[in-house]
Write a protein that holds these residues in place. Structure first.
Motif, PDB file in Angstrom:
ATOM      1  N   LYS A   2       0.853  -1.527  -0.043  1.00 57.20           N
ATOM      2  CA  LYS A   2      -0.195   0.173  -0.450  1.00 57.20           C
ATOM      3  C   LYS A   2       0.422   1.520  -0.091  1.00 57.20           C
ATOM      4  O   LYS A   2       0.598   2.706  -0.707  1.00 57.20           O
ATOM      5  CB  LYS A   2      -0.744   0.130   1.072  1.00 57.20           C
ATOM      6  N   GLU A   3       2.428   1.173   0.644  1.00 54.79           N
ATOM      7  CA  GLU A   3       2.991   2.257   1.306  1.00 54.79           C
ATOM      8  C   GLU A   3       3.262   3.051  -0.401  1.00 54.79           C
ATOM      9  O   GLU A   3       3.205   3.739  -1.360  1.00 54.79           O
ATOM     10  CB  GLU A   3       3.440   2.128   1.672  1.00 54.79           C
ATOM     11  N   ILE A   5       2.135   1.933  -3.592  1.00 52.14           N
ATOM     12  CA  ILE A   5       1.316   2.444  -4.722  1.00 52.14           C
ATOM     13  C   ILE A   5       1.084   3.994  -4.337  1.00 52.14           C
ATOM     14  O   ILE A   5       0.760   4.670  -5.334  1.00 52.14           O
ATOM     15  CB  ILE A   5       0.296   1.340  -3.973  1.00 52.14           C
ATOM     16  N   SER A   6       1.134   4.000  -3.015  1.00 50.19           N
ATOM     17  CA  SER A   6       1.048   5.836  -2.214  1.00 50.19           C
ATOM     18  C   SER A   6       2.289   6.664  -2.852  1.00 50.19           C
ATOM     19  O   SER A   6       1.747   7.091  -3.203  1.00 50.19           O
ATOM     20  CB  SER A   6       1.084   5.822  -0.690  1.00 50.19           C
ATOM     21  N   ILE A   7       2.975   6.098  -2.931  1.00 50.43           N
ATOM     22  CA  ILE A   7       4.685   7.043  -3.025  1.00 50.43           C
ATOM     23  C   ILE A   7       4.343   7.053  -4.857  1.00 50.43           C
ATOM     24  O   ILE A   7       4.969   7.758  -5.131  1.00 50.43           O
ATOM     25  CB  ILE A   7       5.867   6.079  -2.791  1.00 50.43           C
ATOM     26  N   PHE A   9       2.162   6.876  -6.917  1.00 53.12           N
ATOM     27  CA  PHE A   9       0.880   7.282  -6.410  1.00 53.12           C
ATOM     28  C   PHE A   9       0.971   9.650  -6.924  1.00 53.12           C
ATOM     29  O   PHE A   9       0.906   9.746  -7.720  1.00 53.12           O
ATOM     30  CB  PHE A   9      -0.757   7.694  -6.332  1.00 53.12           C
ATOM     31  N   ILE A  10       1.421   9.034  -6.434  1.00 55.57           N
ATOM     32  CA  ILE A  10       2.125  11.331  -5.464  1.00 55.57           C
ATOM     33  C   ILE A  10       3.691  10.978  -6.900  1.00 55.57           C
ATOM     34  O   ILE A  10       3.661  12.394  -6.816  1.00 55.57           O
ATOM     35  CB  ILE A  10       3.073  10.709  -3.929  1.00 55.57           C
ATOM     36  N   SER A 104       8.717   9.337   9.551  1.00 54.34           N
ATOM     37  CA  SER A 104       7.956   9.467   8.399  1.00 54.34           C
ATOM     38  C   SER A 104       8.259  11.227   7.552  1.00 54.34           C
ATOM     39  O   SER A 104       7.863  11.776   9.225  1.00 54.34           O
ATOM     40  CB  SER A 104       6.361   8.648   8.269  1.00 54.34           C
ATOM     41  N   ARG A 106       5.636  12.903   6.563  1.00 55.69           N
ATOM     42  CA  ARG A 106       4.101  12.959   6.935  1.00 55.69           C
ATOM     43  C   ARG A 106       4.226  13.710   8.043  1.00 55.69           C
ATOM     44  O   ARG A 106       2.913  14.067   7.983  1.00 55.69           O
ATOM     45  CB  ARG A 106       3.257  11.596   6.032  1.00 55.69           C
ATOM     46  N   LEU A 163      -0.044  15.567   1.370  1.00 56.14           N
ATOM     47  CA  LEU A 163       0.595  14.480   2.685  1.00 56.14           C
ATOM     48  C   LEU A 163       0.684  14.663   4.017  1.00 56.14           C
ATOM     49  O   LEU A 163       1.124  13.750   4.574  1.00 56.14           O
ATOM     50  CB  LEU A 163       2.483  15.166   1.811  1.00 56.14           C
ATOM     51  N   GLN A 165      -0.053  14.408   7.658  1.00 53.06           N
ATOM     52  CA  GLN A 165      -0.789  14.305   9.073  1.00 53.06           C
ATOM     53  C   GLN A 165      -1.027  14.795   9.593  1.00 53.06           C
ATOM     54  O   GLN A 165      -0.518  14.875  10.809  1.00 53.06           O
ATOM     55  CB  GLN A 165      -0.204  12.604   9.041  1.00 53.06           C
TER      56      GLN A 165
END
Length: 170
Positions: A2-3, A5-7, A9-10, A104, A106, A163, A165
């Motif tokens: 998941k991480e 895929i997130s990276i 996408f960014i 992180s 974020r 980005l 949190q």
């Protein structure tokens, strides 16, 4: 996964920003925004050297293919990626040994992000623009400084809107 895929996408969004909005937002011969630099900064600290390095190189090569001069994106991006941990350690000298697993980008607040990202952006622009121009005159240094500030402005907007949190350190 998941991480990753997130990276990815960014990275895609930053490439899209650079392709579509940077030409519109650039101030001719004064400042050029390059917020794609943010990609190398947000790669997780916990990733192994091989995994993080492979992703950093792949992103640089993709930038090299899409936006010449070829080779400079990868070269300058790898410097940003390589110096991000030492810069963070410089900002926080008393980090525990397992800091890479728990930290992180974020989670940074605004001042931490500024202290972490602005020097890396400035270094990238110093290398990239001076090597692209093959010159280090006063005009190029002024372009580097203004482009780094302008790029950081866009990086900060992207960080604050998409980005960061906010619930981590309320």
């Amino acid at each position: 996964m998941k991480e990753f895929i997130s990276i990815a996408f960014i990275g895609f969004l930053l490439l899209s920003f650079h392709a579509l909005l940077s030409p519109i937002l650039s101030i001719e011969n004064i400042a050029y925004p390059a917020p794609y630099i943010l990609f190398w900064m947000i790669l997780p600290f916990s990733w192994s050297f091989i995994k993080g390095g492979a992703v950093a190189i792949a992103y640089g090569i993709l930038l090299d293919l899409l936006f010449p001069p070829h080779g400079l994106q990868t070269f300058c991006g790898l410097w940003v990626w390589g110096l991000r941990k030492p810069i963070y350690r410089l900002l926080h000298p008393t980090l525990p040994p397992e800091w890479e697993l728990t930290t992180s980008v974020r989670q940074f607040n605004s001042s931490e992000f500024f202290a972490y990202a602005f020097p890396l952006t400035l270094l990238h622009q110093l290398w990239y623009l001076s090597l692209a121009a093959w010159n280090l005159s006063f005009q190029v240094l002024l372009l580097i400084g203004l482009s780094a500030a302008y790029t950081f402005f866009w990086e900060w907007i992207i960080f604050e809107i998409g980005l960061r949190q906010r619930y981590v350190r309320a």
